[in-house]
Design a protein around this motif. Structure first.
Motif, mmCIF file in Angstrom:
data_model
loop_
_atom_site.group_PDB
_atom_site.id
_atom_site.type_symbol
_atom_site.label_atom_id
_atom_site.label_comp_id
_atom_site.label_asym_id
_atom_site.label_seq_id
_atom_site.Cartn_x
_atom_site.Cartn_y
_atom_site.Cartn_z
ATOM 1 N N ALA A 28 0.867 -1.183 0.000
ATOM 2 C CA ALA A 28 0.000 0.000 0.000
ATOM 3 C C ALA A 28 0.898 1.225 0.000
ATOM 4 C CB ALA A 28 -0.915 0.018 1.217
ATOM 5 N N ASP A 29 0.871 1.949 -1.101
ATOM 6 C CA ASP A 29 1.686 3.155 -1.251
ATOM 7 C C ASP A 29 0.827 4.358 -0.901
ATOM 8 O OD1 ASP A 29 3.225 5.289 -1.987
ATOM 9 O OD2 ASP A 29 3.731 4.516 -3.979
ATOM 10 N N LEU A 30 1.103 4.991 0.256
ATOM 11 C CA LEU A 30 0.304 6.101 0.751
ATOM 12 C C LEU A 30 0.825 7.449 0.286
ATOM 13 C CD1 LEU A 30 -0.564 3.710 2.522
ATOM 14 C CD2 LEU A 30 -0.683 5.265 4.466
ATOM 15 N N VAL A 31 1.843 7.449 -0.570
ATOM 16 C CA VAL A 31 2.404 8.701 -1.066
ATOM 17 C C VAL A 31 1.494 9.251 -2.147
ATOM 18 C CG1 VAL A 31 4.356 9.815 -2.188
ATOM 19 C CG2 VAL A 31 4.743 7.970 -0.535
ATOM 20 N N ARG A 32 0.898 10.403 -1.865
ATOM 21 C CA ARG A 32 0.009 11.006 -2.862
ATOM 22 C C ARG A 32 0.829 11.520 -4.044
ATOM 23 N NH1 ARG A 32 -2.509 9.379 1.839
ATOM 24 N NH2 ARG A 32 -4.715 9.948 1.819
ATOM 25 N N PRO A 33 0.258 11.475 -5.236
ATOM 26 C CA PRO A 33 0.999 11.965 -6.396
ATOM 27 C C PRO A 33 1.194 13.471 -6.341
ATOM 28 C CG PRO A 33 -1.281 11.499 -6.981
ATOM 29 C CD PRO A 33 -1.082 10.982 -5.587
ATOM 30 N N ALA A 34 2.311 13.926 -6.908
ATOM 31 C CA ALA A 34 2.539 15.365 -7.007
ATOM 32 C C ALA A 34 1.524 15.972 -7.970
ATOM 33 C CB ALA A 34 3.953 15.641 -7.484
ATOM 34 N N ILE A 35 0.946 17.083 -7.578
ATOM 35 C CA ILE A 35 -0.026 17.774 -8.421
ATOM 36 C C ILE A 35 0.662 18.981 -9.056
ATOM 37 C CG2 ILE A 35 -2.256 18.935 -8.499
ATOM 38 C CD1 ILE A 35 -2.395 15.944 -7.856
ATOM 39 N N GLN A 36 0.680 19.026 -10.368
ATOM 40 C CA GLN A 36 1.310 20.140 -11.065
ATOM 41 C C GLN A 36 0.498 21.406 -10.844
ATOM 42 O OE1 GLN A 36 4.210 20.088 -12.762
ATOM 43 N NE2 GLN A 36 4.070 22.274 -13.140
ATOM 44 N N PRO A 37 1.061 22.450 -10.246
ATOM 45 C CA PRO A 37 0.295 23.694 -10.028
ATOM 46 C C PRO A 37 -0.137 24.314 -11.355
ATOM 47 C CG PRO A 37 2.316 23.679 -8.719
ATOM 48 C CD PRO A 37 2.419 22.532 -9.680
ATOM 49 N N ARG A 38 -1.318 24.915 -11.337
ATOM 50 C CA ARG A 38 -1.836 25.640 -12.495
ATOM 51 C C ARG A 38 -2.240 27.030 -12.033
ATOM 52 N NH1 ARG A 38 -6.524 23.487 -14.637
ATOM 53 N NH2 ARG A 38 -6.933 22.057 -12.911
ATOM 54 N N PRO A 39 -1.269 27.939 -11.889
ATOM 55 C CA PRO A 39 -1.569 29.254 -11.318
ATOM 56 C C PRO A 39 -2.373 30.141 -12.257
ATOM 57 C CG PRO A 39 0.718 29.151 -12.021
ATOM 58 C CD PRO A 39 0.155 27.760 -12.199
ATOM 59 N N ALA A 40 -3.254 30.927 -11.669
ATOM 60 C CA ALA A 40 -4.012 31.952 -12.394
ATOM 61 C C ALA A 40 -4.090 33.174 -11.495
ATOM 62 C CB ALA A 40 -5.406 31.451 -12.746
ATOM 63 N N THR A 41 -3.717 34.318 -12.023
ATOM 64 C CA THR A 41 -3.650 35.548 -11.236
ATOM 65 C C THR A 41 -4.740 36.514 -11.684
ATOM 66 O OG1 THR A 41 -1.268 35.275 -10.930
ATOM 67 C CG2 THR A 41 -2.179 37.471 -10.532
ATOM 68 N N LEU A 42 -5.463 37.055 -10.720
ATOM 69 C CA LEU A 42 -6.552 37.978 -11.018
ATOM 70 C C LEU A 42 -6.619 39.042 -9.946
ATOM 71 C CD1 LEU A 42 -9.939 36.459 -9.910
ATOM 72 C CD2 LEU A 42 -7.827 35.194 -9.630
#
Length: 261
Positions: A28-42
């Motif tokens: 059981a691998d409990l390491v969550r996958p890295a989520i690539q940030p998707r920045p948006a500036t407003l």
């Protein structure tokens, strides 16, 4: 269940990739996958804010027939629902953009039990102070639909904003969408940290839900043009002031759409 087995033979286990485990019969691998940030500036008033679309969800509060339709509950008791309908057009423009950007759209709407066992007398009294009026769960005079009862026409989201496949619907029983509902669990499973808010009434159910989200540690942004209220104007002014001062940020859907690009 997420995708099938990977090259290492482990199978993702979980409803959302952002928080899934990976398992097989012996591991059981409990390491969550890295989520690539998707920045948006407003812009948000005096500050520009950058949100991560990969960790953001849209909360649409109470855009239901009973609040927004000319044949709904509020209209039937003499309330002008024009201000409650004002968020429909901007939301109808924004929501497809968010869906295309893979930002979850979550509808949080009144959906009471037919037996009203989830409603206290104190809550019933707010909407039926004499005991003889059309309150929660009572039939609308025009069409017989039960006021804000789960599954009724009265509690349905207005046709212009009808939920689409992939959207999430949460039934609530209070002004806030958090007590007695799975909303918090859903957001944490999705890996969401930032919440956009729109709907009605801005000074009541939208504000109560936004405040509860803030108290739970979520970043909260009220989209002013996507929110409305049938209360007096000063109530909306106070809501905008208090959100900006204490609970988060005020922004505009057009600026968000431009930021998503």
């Amino acid at each position: 269940m997420a995708d099938g087995p990977r090259e290492d033979g482990l199978t993702p286990l979980g409803a959302a990739p952002a928080t899934a485990w990976r398992v097989d019969a012996t591991r059981a691998d409990l390491v969550r996958p890295a989520i690539q940030p998707r920045p948006a500036t407003l812009p948000a008033g005096a500050k520009a804010i950058t949100v991560d679309l990969a960790r953001t969800a849209m909360i649409v509060v109470d855009m239901q027939n009973d609040f927004c339709h000319p044949d709904g509950w509020l209209a039937s008791i003499g309330v002008d629902v024009t201000p409650a309908r004002a968020p429909i057009a901007p939301l109808a423009t924004l929501l497809p953009v968010l869906r295309a950007a893979k930002v979850p759209v979550i509808y949080v709407s009144w959906g009471n039990r037919p037996d009203r066992l989830n409603l206290s007398p104190a809550l019933l009294h707010v909407y039926n102070p004499t005991g003889t009026e059309v309150g929660l769960g009572d039939a609308l005079p025009a069409n017989g639909a039960k006021v804000l009862e789960f599954g009724s026409w009265a509690a349905a989201v207005v046709d212009e904003l009808r939920p689409q496949p992939g959207d999430v619907e949460v039934a609530k029983y209070r002004m806030s969408g958090f007590p007695d509902t799975p909303l918090d669990s859903i957001l944490r499973t999705l890996g969401v940290t930032t919440l956009l808010f729109g709907g009605v009434n801005a000074d009541q159910c939208v504000l109560a839900t936004l405040m509860d989200a803030n108290f739970r540690g979520y970043d909260t942004i009220l989209l002013e043009d996507c929110s409305g209220t049938t209360s007096p104007d000063f109530c909306l002014q106070a809501t905008v002031y208090n959100v900006r001062q204490c609970f988060g940020f005020i922004a505009n859907s057009a600026d968000l759409i431009a930021a998503i690009g």
